[in-house]
Motif scaffolding. Sequence first.
Motif, PDB file in Angstrom:
ATOM      1  N   TYR A  74      17.940  10.761 -65.410  1.00 64.28           N
ATOM      2  CA  TYR A  74      17.591  12.106 -65.885  1.00 64.28           C
ATOM      3  C   TYR A  74      17.405  12.132 -67.395  1.00 64.28           C
ATOM      4  O   TYR A  74      16.747  13.022 -67.927  1.00 64.28           O
ATOM      5  N   TRP A  99      25.925  22.558 -68.115  1.00 62.52           N
ATOM      6  CA  TRP A  99      25.026  22.847 -66.982  1.00 62.52           C
ATOM      7  C   TRP A  99      25.488  24.118 -66.253  1.00 62.52           C
ATOM      8  O   TRP A  99      24.689  25.004 -65.959  1.00 62.52           O
ATOM      9  N   ARG A 103      23.547  27.540 -65.391  1.00 65.69           N
ATOM     10  CA  ARG A 103      23.269  27.914 -64.007  1.00 65.69           C
ATOM     11  C   ARG A 103      23.729  29.360 -63.749  1.00 65.69           C
ATOM     12  O   ARG A 103      23.048  30.137 -63.102  1.00 65.69           O
ATOM     13  N   THR A 337      17.831  12.132 -54.832  1.00 63.71           N
ATOM     14  CA  THR A 337      18.533  12.373 -56.082  1.00 63.71           C
ATOM     15  C   THR A 337      19.413  11.157 -56.378  1.00 63.71           C
ATOM     16  O   THR A 337      19.637  10.335 -55.481  1.00 63.71           O
ATOM     17  N   ARG A 402      24.466  21.064 -57.503  1.00 61.19           N
ATOM     18  CA  ARG A 402      23.227  20.759 -58.227  1.00 61.19           C
ATOM     19  C   ARG A 402      21.997  20.900 -57.339  1.00 61.19           C
ATOM     20  O   ARG A 402      20.940  20.322 -57.599  1.00 61.19           O
ATOM     21  N   CYS A 404      18.793  22.924 -55.482  1.00 58.92           N
ATOM     22  CA  CYS A 404      17.676  23.656 -56.087  1.00 58.92           C
ATOM     23  C   CYS A 404      17.994  25.146 -56.226  1.00 58.92           C
ATOM     24  O   CYS A 404      18.291  25.815 -55.238  1.00 58.92           O
TER      25      CYS A 404
HETATM   26  C1  HEM Z   1      16.494  21.261 -58.434  1.00 65.08           C
HETATM   27  C2  HEM Z   1      13.572  20.527 -54.633  1.00 65.08           C
HETATM   28  C3  HEM Z   1      11.073  24.532 -55.789  1.00 65.08           C
HETATM   29  C4  HEM Z   1      13.740  25.050 -59.776  1.00 65.08           C
HETATM   30  C5  HEM Z   1      15.908  20.737 -57.303  1.00 65.08           C
HETATM   31  C6  HEM Z   1      16.394  19.559 -56.613  1.00 65.08           C
HETATM   32  C7  HEM Z   1      15.575  19.355 -55.554  1.00 65.08           C
HETATM   33  C8  HEM Z   1      14.585  20.407 -55.559  1.00 65.08           C
HETATM   34  C9  HEM Z   1      15.663  18.219 -54.550  1.00 65.08           C
HETATM   35  C10 HEM Z   1      17.534  18.654 -57.066  1.00 65.08           C
HETATM   36  C11 HEM Z   1      16.941  17.657 -58.017  1.00 65.08           C
HETATM   37  C12 HEM Z   1      17.846  16.531 -58.418  1.00 65.08           C
HETATM   38  O1  HEM Z   1      18.927  16.349 -57.897  1.00 65.08           O
HETATM   39  O2  HEM Z   1      17.413  15.806 -59.302  1.00 65.08           O
HETATM   40  C13 HEM Z   1      12.629  21.543 -54.637  1.00 65.08           C
HETATM   41  C14 HEM Z   1      11.578  21.688 -53.647  1.00 65.08           C
HETATM   42  C15 HEM Z   1      10.884  22.822 -53.962  1.00 65.08           C
HETATM   43  C16 HEM Z   1      11.485  23.379 -55.162  1.00 65.08           C
HETATM   44  C17 HEM Z   1      11.334  20.724 -52.477  1.00 65.08           C
HETATM   45  C18 HEM Z   1       9.711  23.458 -53.280  1.00 65.08           C
HETATM   46  C19 HEM Z   1       9.269  23.149 -52.084  1.00 65.08           C
HETATM   47  C20 HEM Z   1      11.613  25.059 -56.935  1.00 65.08           C
HETATM   48  C21 HEM Z   1      11.190  26.267 -57.575  1.00 65.08           C
HETATM   49  C22 HEM Z   1      11.940  26.416 -58.713  1.00 65.08           C
HETATM   50  C23 HEM Z   1      12.844  25.281 -58.769  1.00 65.08           C
HETATM   51  C24 HEM Z   1      10.079  27.190 -57.067  1.00 65.08           C
HETATM   52  C25 HEM Z   1      11.918  27.501 -59.740  1.00 65.08           C
HETATM   53  C26 HEM Z   1      11.369  28.672 -59.616  1.00 65.08           C
HETATM   54  C27 HEM Z   1      14.693  24.046 -59.755  1.00 65.08           C
HETATM   55  C28 HEM Z   1      15.685  23.850 -60.818  1.00 65.08           C
HETATM   56  C29 HEM Z   1      16.497  22.794 -60.412  1.00 65.08           C
HETATM   57  C30 HEM Z   1      15.972  22.328 -59.134  1.00 65.08           C
HETATM   58  C31 HEM Z   1      15.790  24.645 -62.109  1.00 65.08           C
HETATM   59  C32 HEM Z   1      17.729  22.235 -61.125  1.00 65.08           C
HETATM   60  C33 HEM Z   1      18.944  22.962 -60.550  1.00 65.08           C
HETATM   61  C34 HEM Z   1      20.280  22.584 -61.149  1.00 65.08           C
HETATM   62  O3  HEM Z   1      20.519  21.402 -61.410  1.00 65.08           O
HETATM   63  O4  HEM Z   1      21.098  23.492 -61.316  1.00 65.08           O
HETATM   64  N1  HEM Z   1      14.822  21.238 -56.631  1.00 65.08           N
HETATM   65  N2  HEM Z   1      12.518  22.564 -55.528  1.00 65.08           N
HETATM   66  N3  HEM Z   1      12.624  24.486 -57.668  1.00 65.08           N
HETATM   67  N4  HEM Z   1      14.897  23.114 -58.774  1.00 65.08           N
HETATM   68 FE1  HEM Z   1      13.798  22.921 -57.103  1.00 65.08          FE
END
Ligand code: HEM
Length: 459
Positions: A74, A99, A103, A337, A402, A404
Motif C-alpha cells: 500500500y 485510519w 473512517r 488484499t 478495512r 469497502c
Molecule cells: C476498500 C472493493 C466500490 C471506496 C475496498 C476494498 C475492496 C473494495 C476489496 C479493500 C481494499 C484492500 O484491502 O486493499 C470494491 C468493489 C467496488 C468498490 C469491488 C465496486 C464494485 C467502491 C466505491 C467507493 C469505494 C463506489 C466510494 C464511493 C473504498 C474506500 C476503501 C475501499 C475508500 C478503503 C476503505 C478503508 O480502508 O477504510 N473496496 N469497492 N469503493 N473502497 Fe471499495
Amino acid sequence: PGPPRDSFLFGHSPTILKLMKENKVIYDKFLDWVKQYGPVIRINGLHHVMILSVSPETVKECLMSTKYKKDIFYEQMSNLFGVRFMGNGLLTDRDYVPWHKQRRIMDPAFSKTYLIGLMGPFNENAEHLMEKLSDKADGKQQVRMHDMMSRVTLDIIAKVAFGMEINSLEDEETPFPRAISAVMSGLVELRNPLKRYLPGNNKRIQNIRESIGLLRDTGRECIKRRQKAIDDGEDVPGDILTQILKGAALEEDCDPENLVDNFITFFIAGQETTSNQLSFAILELARNPQILEKVQAEVEDVIGSRRDLEYEDLGKLKYLSQVLKETLRLYPTVPGTIRSIDEDMVIEGVKIPAPSSLVLNSYIMGRMEEYYEDPYTFNPERFAPDAPKPYFTYFPFSLGPRSCIGRVFAQMEAKVVMAKLLQRFDFTLVEGQSFKILDTGTLRPLDGVICTLRPRTSM
Ligand code: HEM
C-alpha cells in the motif's frame, strides 16, 4: 511450501514476469500451484516473500480484526513513481489510529439516509448513458461497453462525491478523464517493477507523473472552492467532500495534502471497480441468454416502463442482486488484499515466519472446486436467498474493519445502471473477441466487452 523457485536468486519472478508480459492473470497460476501444492504456498519475488493462503479460517482471522496491518504494497500506492498519489488516504493508511479517525469521519457520507438521496444523481447519469447508447442502438454499431461504463461511473463519482460536472459521457477528451486513464495505465506498469527501469518507459512514466499532478491540482482547486462556500455560509451538500473538510477542521495541524489524498482515493477506489463489475455482468449476461431473460423479466416486473428507479425498487430486484454478486465471485474486480505478518504464525499446520506478506484472494477462492460446485459456470442461483452463505471464501469488498466503505453505494449505482440497460436494450457480443481478463491491479475485461445493441421491442 509451494512450487520450487525458478532460480535461487530470482525466486518465482521469471514465471510471474512472463505471465505479466503475456497479459495473463497471475492468480490463475497461483490457483494451479494451490491445486498442486496445497492451501498455503510461498511465492518468492525479487526482494519479497509472499505467502498465499486459501484457508477460510485464515481469511476470518486476518480480516475480521485490526491485528494484521495492511501490507507495504500500500506504500507503493501512496507514492506512484515517486510522486504522492493516494498518500495517507483512507485506502492506503496502514496505521490503525489515523485510519480509524478518517473512517469515522467518512461514515456519515455512506449512511442510509445519505445514500437514499443519491438515487436522483444515479438515475440522472444512468439516463444520460441510455441516451448515448440509444444513438448507437441500430444493431450494427460496435460499442465498447467497458468504455461507456467507465464514463458513467466517473461522472457519477465526480458529481456525488465532489459536486463536479465532468461530463465524460459527452466528451471523453477533457483533461480530467484523460489523466485518470493515464494513471490507471500507470498501475499496469507498477505491477512489473522491471518496466520502471527500462529507458524507453521514461516518457510514459513522466506522463503518469504529470497526470497525477493534474489530478491533485484539480483536487486542491475543488477543495478550496468548497471550503470558501462553507466559510461564506452557503448551503453545501453533505457529500464525501464535505465530510473530508469536516474531518480536517477537527484536526489541529491537519496536513492539507491529506485532503487531496482522499480526493484521489475516492476517484480511484470508487470508479473503475464499479465500471468493471458492470462490464463483466454484461459479458456474462450476453453469454447466458436464459439468465438474461430471467433478469430482464424481473426488471420489467419491478419497474415496467418507468424511466427512473425508486430506492424501494432496489430491494425488489433480487435476481439482479444475485447476478451482480455472482459477477464478483468470478470477477472480483479488486481480487484480494494483503496483510503484514509481524509475528510468526501457523496456517494449516505450516509455520509462517515473520515478517511476511500474507495474500488473501477472493478470485482464487471463488474458482476452487472445494468451495464452489462447477466454479467456472456463471450461476446466480449460488446467491439465492435460501442457498448456503459462502464461509469466508467470498470477499470482493474485503471483510471486517478495512472492508469497502462504498459497498452499498456501488451496488445501488450498479443496479440503477443495469436495470435501465436491461429495460431498454438487447445486447449481443461481437464475435471474435476474447473473454480474457486484464489484471491492472483491478481486473477488467481485456477486449472491453464489444456489443451491438438494439432497442427492446417489448418496451
Ligand atoms: C476498500 C472493493 C466500490 C471506496 C475496498 C476494498 C475492496 C473494495 C476489496 C479493500 C481494499 C484492500 O484491502 O486493499 C470494491 C468493489 C467496488 C468498490 C469491488 C465496486 C464494485 C467502491 C466505491 C467507493 C469505494 C463506489 C466510494 C464511493 C473504498 C474506500 C476503501 C475501499 C475508500 C478503503 C476503505 C478503508 O480502508 O477504510 N473496496 N469497492 N469503493 N473502497 Fe471499495
